[in-house]
Write an enzyme that holds these catalytic residues in place. Structure first.
Site, PDB file in Angstrom:
ATOM      1  N   GLY A 113      20.774 -46.438 -39.041  1.00  0.00           N
ATOM      2  CA  GLY A 113      19.914 -45.853 -40.072  1.00  0.00           C
ATOM      3  C   GLY A 113      19.678 -46.758 -41.266  1.00  0.00           C
ATOM      4  N   LEU A 116      17.205 -51.524 -39.641  1.00  0.00           N
ATOM      5  CA  LEU A 116      17.188 -52.633 -38.676  1.00  0.00           C
ATOM      6  C   LEU A 116      16.911 -52.138 -37.252  1.00  0.00           C
ATOM      7  CD1 LEU A 116      20.145 -54.910 -39.902  1.00  0.00           C
ATOM      8  CD2 LEU A 116      17.727 -55.027 -40.499  1.00  0.00           C
ATOM      9  N   GLY A 117      16.425 -50.937 -37.124  1.00  0.00           N
ATOM     10  CA  GLY A 117      15.941 -50.481 -35.811  1.00  0.00           C
ATOM     11  C   GLY A 117      17.036 -50.129 -34.825  1.00  0.00           C
ATOM     12  N   SER A 119      18.166 -47.173 -33.901  1.00  0.00           N
ATOM     13  CA  SER A 119      17.863 -46.059 -32.993  1.00  0.00           C
ATOM     14  C   SER A 119      16.903 -46.501 -31.902  1.00  0.00           C
ATOM     15  CB  SER A 119      17.290 -44.878 -33.768  1.00  0.00           C
ATOM     16  OG  SER A 119      16.230 -45.297 -34.587  1.00  0.00           O
ATOM     17  N   ALA A 120      15.920 -47.340 -32.255  1.00  0.00           N
ATOM     18  CA  ALA A 120      14.988 -47.833 -31.229  1.00  0.00           C
ATOM     19  C   ALA A 120      15.735 -48.681 -30.212  1.00  0.00           C
ATOM     20  CB  ALA A 120      13.881 -48.666 -31.881  1.00  0.00           C
ATOM     21  N   ASP A 163       8.868 -49.900 -33.848  1.00  0.00           N
ATOM     22  CA  ASP A 163      10.285 -50.244 -33.641  1.00  0.00           C
ATOM     23  C   ASP A 163      10.604 -50.385 -32.152  1.00  0.00           C
ATOM     24  OD1 ASP A 163      10.098 -49.448 -36.312  1.00  0.00           O
ATOM     25  OD2 ASP A 163      12.132 -48.644 -36.338  1.00  0.00           O
TER      26      ASP A 163
HETATM   27  C1  MEV Z   1      11.192 -46.919 -39.466  1.00  0.00           C
HETATM   28  O1  MEV Z   1      11.978 -47.995 -38.966  1.00  0.00           O
HETATM   29  C2  MEV Z   1       9.759 -47.355 -39.607  1.00  0.00           C
HETATM   30  C3  MEV Z   1       8.789 -46.276 -40.095  1.00  0.00           C
HETATM   31  O2  MEV Z   1       7.519 -46.904 -40.237  1.00  0.00           O
HETATM   32  C4  MEV Z   1       8.712 -45.107 -39.138  1.00  0.00           C
HETATM   33  C5  MEV Z   1       8.010 -45.466 -37.832  1.00  0.00           C
HETATM   34  O3  MEV Z   1       7.264 -46.461 -37.764  1.00  0.00           O
HETATM   35  O4  MEV Z   1       8.193 -44.704 -36.859  1.00  0.00           O
HETATM   36  C6  MEV Z   1       9.204 -45.755 -41.463  1.00  0.00           C
END
Ligand code: MEV
Length: 327
Positions: A113, A116-117, A119-120, A163
């Site tokens: 969280g 730095l991505g 969760s993706a 992401d």
């Molecule tokens: C979150 O890493 C990036 C946001 O632009 C959300 C998204 O693109 O889904 C805030």
């Protein structure tokens, strides 16, 4: 047993505005989430996670996560297991195995969280490992698409493909709506990351920008201005003009602050980096806490961030040209 990994990312430009169809340029960096999956004899899912900048946790459940047997607070479990659940659902669907159960272990050097991505990367690596475990191999494009569906669901319908596409493909990418591509020859970008040890709630931050954009014309204009800035940034990338890229990162941080997604700790790290002579610095990802990304070839920014009270840890991050891979 199958293990896959996928990289995290920093946003050079365009987070938040990308949710409304503006372009964004995230770059995969050499910090990875590794997901190990083993098929079970029953239809349950057991998740174990370590190194998520949180105390490790274990959770086991079947069809109903409310019946989960857990060893840490529910919201942390919900954050991580939401993505694992989604990844498992996608793998079951792709492999036509609706009752497959899995033991899942997540190890990650991407803070959870923090922009730095993480969760993706967990969703991409999780779908890859679980489908391979079931004997099915998906292309990186299909993994990106399925991981996007997971994020879309967890973020309650407000997510971009940025992401998940970046994590699946690696390298520097450009995302505008459904149009996603890798950028051919990005210049050398000397990324330095500062991390405040905290995290933002992506769903809440995205919803906050949505509300602001509906309420105030300036916020809608700010989102559109971020889009203009990203297009300008793409020209700078094509021209290998790193100084200009840095300048545009500074502007992008200002626009994100106007949308209310920065934080005192993020601003302190941004100004710490700028004071040390960084070419540019901005928050990365959803904001609210977590990480900033700066550009500096020298060690001055790294050292300055290490001495910034708000910064828990700082590190260099290299562009990672490799996306999801089997370990
Ligand atoms: C979150 O890493 C990036 C946001 O632009 C959300 C998204 O693109 O889904 C805030």
């Amino acid at each position: 047993m199958t293990t896959s990994s996928a990289p995290g990312k920093v946003y050079l430009f365009g987070e938040h505005a990308v949710v409304y169809g503006e372009p964004a340029v995230p770059c995969a960096v050499g910090r990875r989430a590794r997901v190990t999956v083993e098929e079970r004899d029953d239809d349950r899912i057991r998740v174990e996670a370590e190194d998520l900048s949180l105390d490790g946790f274990t959770v086991t459940y079947g069809d109903d996560p409310d019946d989960a047997d857990v060893n840490v607070p529910g919201d942390l479990v919900a954050a991580a297991t939401g993505y694992v659940d989604g990844a498992v659902a996608q793998a079951r669907d792709a492999a036509d195995a609706p009752d497959a159960g899995f033991s899942v272990t997540i190890e990650s050097d991407i803070p959870l969280g923090a922009g730095l991505g993480s969760s993706a990367a967990v969703a991409v690596a999780g779908i890859d490992a679980a489908t391979r475990e079931l004997g099915v191999e998906l292309s990186a494009t299909e993994l990106a698409d399925r991981a996007y569906r997971v994020e879309h669901e967890v973020q309650e319908g407000q997510a971009s493909r940025a992401d998940t596409f970046c994590s699946a493909m690696g390298g520097a990418v450009r995302v505008e709506g459904d149009d996603c591509k890798r950028l051919p020859d990005p210049p050398d970008l000397p990324f330095v990351v500062g991390y405040d040890g905290g995290a933002g709630n992506t769903g809440e931050l995205v919803a906050g920008v949505r509300d602001l954009r509906e309420q105030y014309e300036f916020a809608a204009d700010t989102v559109a201005s971020i889009g203009d800035l990203v297009r300008e940034g793409e020209r700078a990338l094509r021209d290998d003009d790193v100084a200009r890229i840095g300048e545009l990162m500074d502007f992008n941080h200002g626009l994100l602050s106007a949308l209310g997604v920065s934080a005192r700790s993020l601003d302190a790290m941004v100004w710490g980096a700028r004071g040390a002579g960084a070419m540019g610095a901005k928050l990365t990802g959803a904001g609210g806490g977590g990480c900033v990304v700066a550009l500096d070839e020298s060690d001055a920014t790294l050292t300055a961030l290490e001495y910034t009270t708000a910064c828990e840890t700082a590190f260099r991050a290299e562009l990672d040209t490799e996306g999801v891979r089997r370990e």
